[in-house]
Design a protein around this motif. Structure first.
Motif, PDB file in Angstrom:
ATOM      1  N   GLU A  26      25.696  46.738  18.319  1.00 59.76           N
ATOM      2  CA  GLU A  26      24.264  47.045  18.378  1.00 59.76           C
ATOM      3  C   GLU A  26      23.936  47.465  19.799  1.00 59.76           C
ATOM      4  O   GLU A  26      24.038  46.673  20.732  1.00 59.76           O
ATOM      5  N   GLU A  27      23.608  48.727  19.990  1.00 60.34           N
ATOM      6  CA  GLU A  27      23.299  49.213  21.329  1.00 60.34           C
ATOM      7  C   GLU A  27      21.978  48.615  21.817  1.00 60.34           C
ATOM      8  O   GLU A  27      21.089  48.288  21.030  1.00 60.34           O
ATOM      9  N   ASP A  29      18.352  48.524  23.065  1.00 61.66           N
ATOM     10  CA  ASP A  29      17.194  49.387  22.854  1.00 61.66           C
ATOM     11  C   ASP A  29      16.710  49.859  24.226  1.00 61.66           C
ATOM     12  O   ASP A  29      16.229  49.070  25.040  1.00 61.66           O
ATOM     13  N   TYR A  30      16.870  51.154  24.489  1.00 59.29           N
ATOM     14  CA  TYR A  30      16.545  51.677  25.818  1.00 59.29           C
ATOM     15  C   TYR A  30      15.057  51.564  26.140  1.00 59.29           C
ATOM     16  O   TYR A  30      14.669  51.589  27.308  1.00 59.29           O
ATOM     17  N   ASN A  31      14.233  51.404  25.121  1.00 57.39           N
ATOM     18  CA  ASN A  31      12.809  51.215  25.377  1.00 57.39           C
ATOM     19  C   ASN A  31      12.515  49.837  25.969  1.00 57.39           C
ATOM     20  O   ASN A  31      11.429  49.603  26.495  1.00 57.39           O
ATOM     21  N   LEU A  32      13.478  48.921  25.855  1.00 58.48           N
ATOM     22  CA  LEU A  32      13.283  47.562  26.353  1.00 58.48           C
ATOM     23  C   LEU A  32      13.925  47.332  27.722  1.00 58.48           C
ATOM     24  O   LEU A  32      13.815  46.248  28.278  1.00 58.48           O
ATOM     25  N   SER A  52      13.783  39.748  24.916  1.00 53.73           N
ATOM     26  CA  SER A  52      14.048  41.018  24.236  1.00 53.73           C
ATOM     27  C   SER A  52      15.535  41.283  24.052  1.00 53.73           C
ATOM     28  O   SER A  52      15.907  42.332  23.507  1.00 53.73           O
ATOM     29  N   PRO A  54      19.295  41.218  22.492  1.00 54.85           N
ATOM     30  CA  PRO A  54      19.616  41.380  21.065  1.00 54.85           C
ATOM     31  C   PRO A  54      19.594  40.095  20.246  1.00 54.85           C
ATOM     32  O   PRO A  54      19.064  40.079  19.127  1.00 54.85           O
ATOM     33  N   ARG A  57      16.307  38.862  18.982  1.00 55.70           N
ATOM     34  CA  ARG A  57      15.656  39.762  18.026  1.00 55.70           C
ATOM     35  C   ARG A  57      16.350  39.707  16.671  1.00 55.70           C
ATOM     36  O   ARG A  57      16.021  40.463  15.766  1.00 55.70           O
ATOM     37  N   THR A 107      26.480  47.720  29.756  1.00 57.22           N
ATOM     38  CA  THR A 107      26.336  48.850  28.832  1.00 57.22           C
ATOM     39  C   THR A 107      27.427  49.892  29.006  1.00 57.22           C
ATOM     40  O   THR A 107      27.572  50.779  28.172  1.00 57.22           O
ATOM     41  N   CYS A 215      25.949  42.819  20.469  1.00 58.26           N
ATOM     42  CA  CYS A 215      25.132  42.630  19.283  1.00 58.26           C
ATOM     43  C   CYS A 215      24.510  41.247  19.349  1.00 58.26           C
ATOM     44  O   CYS A 215      24.793  40.463  20.262  1.00 58.26           O
TER      45      CYS A 215
END
Length: 373
Positions: A26-27, A29-32, A52, A54, A57, A107, A215
């Motif tokens: 699970e990559e 989320d670049y918005n976070l 926030s 992984p 969430r 990452t 993930c």
């Protein structure tokens, strides 16, 4: 004596300990992402809000409120002596300067991780060319365990050339049924894109698995001991020896990971179907893998176990948290030893002391890797 050589029974037990399901991914989320940091070693870390990340969430943890905020004080019964030996030092991991309230997540992996993680079987399930694994290990007989501690010597073996999968590492695993958690180190150019030794964690629950923080599954708390980070310095043959001291402790319902004095984070028990109460087997493993037809790489320092101090790789200060809730050195009659290919890799005879269990392991490897029937 409890020391035993290779047997079918113990081999099958160890086969079950090695993760045998395909990893999930699970990559981030670049918005976070609050901030991105690149280290001098070329690794890239994303700083994300603690809440926030992984794992928090995950659907099972949406209403999860962690009680494991630092500072954490473990019960006195799980505050075991960690032992010490002249000429051996703890490694230091560089702190990633993420903003307050955030945690770093690696990452910069080398593309897909599907070829390798801790979560593959020793041999390919269908006889294709996924590769072969060899191990040198000490495994407990089934019992009730609430944690462990161990010191793992750090090495950076030269894997030579060869097509992937190809790696060398040292791990300790807690398991019960289809649930497992693991911590250790690995050199894996295909996964990390370099030839350095990396701090690595993993988990499995039935048909789900994950390496590091790729993930949901492990709640990261530390900004220093970060899964996937490069470890420095490393041990040298006939030179200085470096170790990581790790503890996994069942605490307030979850499985907490500690490296040295640093709380790394924890695996929530809600995500581990068969380890909500306890683990039943612990294993300390040196492991390598090579593609079929390729030479097996060195394990540990590349020296055989009988070379001993300052030359061979080792696990030391190994204790378990038993049914009494206290740390204890495993009795020799409660452990088995395994070398899946003794001509290539060795497990030294374990010995016990007040500091815990210790054994040497390793070897230079051999060529070529062939399918084992």
């Amino acid at each position: 004596m409890g020391y035993k050589g290779w047997t079918i029974k113990t081999f099958l037990l160890l086969h079950l300990l090695i993760f045998s399901v395909d990893p999930t991914k699970e990559e981030v989320d670049y918005n976070l992402i609050v901030k991105t940091i690149q280290t001098a070693d070329g690794q890239t870390f994303a700083c994300v809000s603690f809440k926030s990340q992984p794992s928090l969430r995950h659907p099972l943890l949406m209403n999860h409120t962690t009680q494991l905020m630092p500072p954490i004080s473990f019960p006195h019964s799980t505050d075991a002596d960690e032992g010490s030996k002249f000429g051996i030092s703890n490694v230091e991991m560089s702190e990633i300067e993420c903003p307050p309230g955030t945690v770093p997540i690696l990452t910069s992996y080398n593309g897909s991780m599907s070829t390798r993680s801790f979560d593959k079987s020793i041999y390919s399930e269908n006889g294709n060319d996924k590769g072969n694994r060899q191990m040198a290990a000490v495994v407990t007989v089934p019992s009730t365990f609430y944690g462990l501690q161990t010191s793992i010597s750090i090495w950076e073996p030269d894997l030579g050339t060869g097509r992937p999968p190809r790696f060398s590492g040292a791990i300790v695993i807690l398991k019960n049924g289809g649930s497992r958690v693991a911590v250790g180190w690995s050199v894996d150019p295909h996964l990390y894109g370099d030839n350095h030794v990396h701090f690595e964690i993993a988990w499995v629950d039935n048909d789900k698995s994950c390496i590091n923080l790729r993930c949901a599954g492990f709640v990261q708390m530390s900004k220093k001991a970060i899964p996937g980070i490069i470890i420095r310095p490393v041990s040298t043959v006939n030179g200085k020896q470096y170790i990581i001291r790790v503890k996994i402790i069942k605490f307030m319902g979850d499985w907490v990971l500690k490296v040295g004095d640093e709380i790394v984070g924890y695996w929530p028990s809600k995500l581990l179907t068969h380890m909500s109460e306890a683990a039943d087997v612990i294993s300390w493993i040196g492991v390598v893998e090579a593609a079929l037809g390729q030479p097996f790489p060195p394990m540990g320092s590349g020296q055989p176990a009988d070379e001993g101090e300052t030359k061979a790789a080792f696990f030391a200060d190994a204790k378990v948290i038993d049914a009494s809730g206290s740390f204890a050195t495993p009795a020799l009659k409660t452990i088995n030893t395994i070398a899946t290919e003794p001509k290539c890799y060795e497990v030294g005879r374990p010995y016990a002391s007040d500091d815990g269990l210790q054994f040497y392991y390793g070897g230079a490897g051999c060529s070529p890797s062939q399918s084992i029937k």
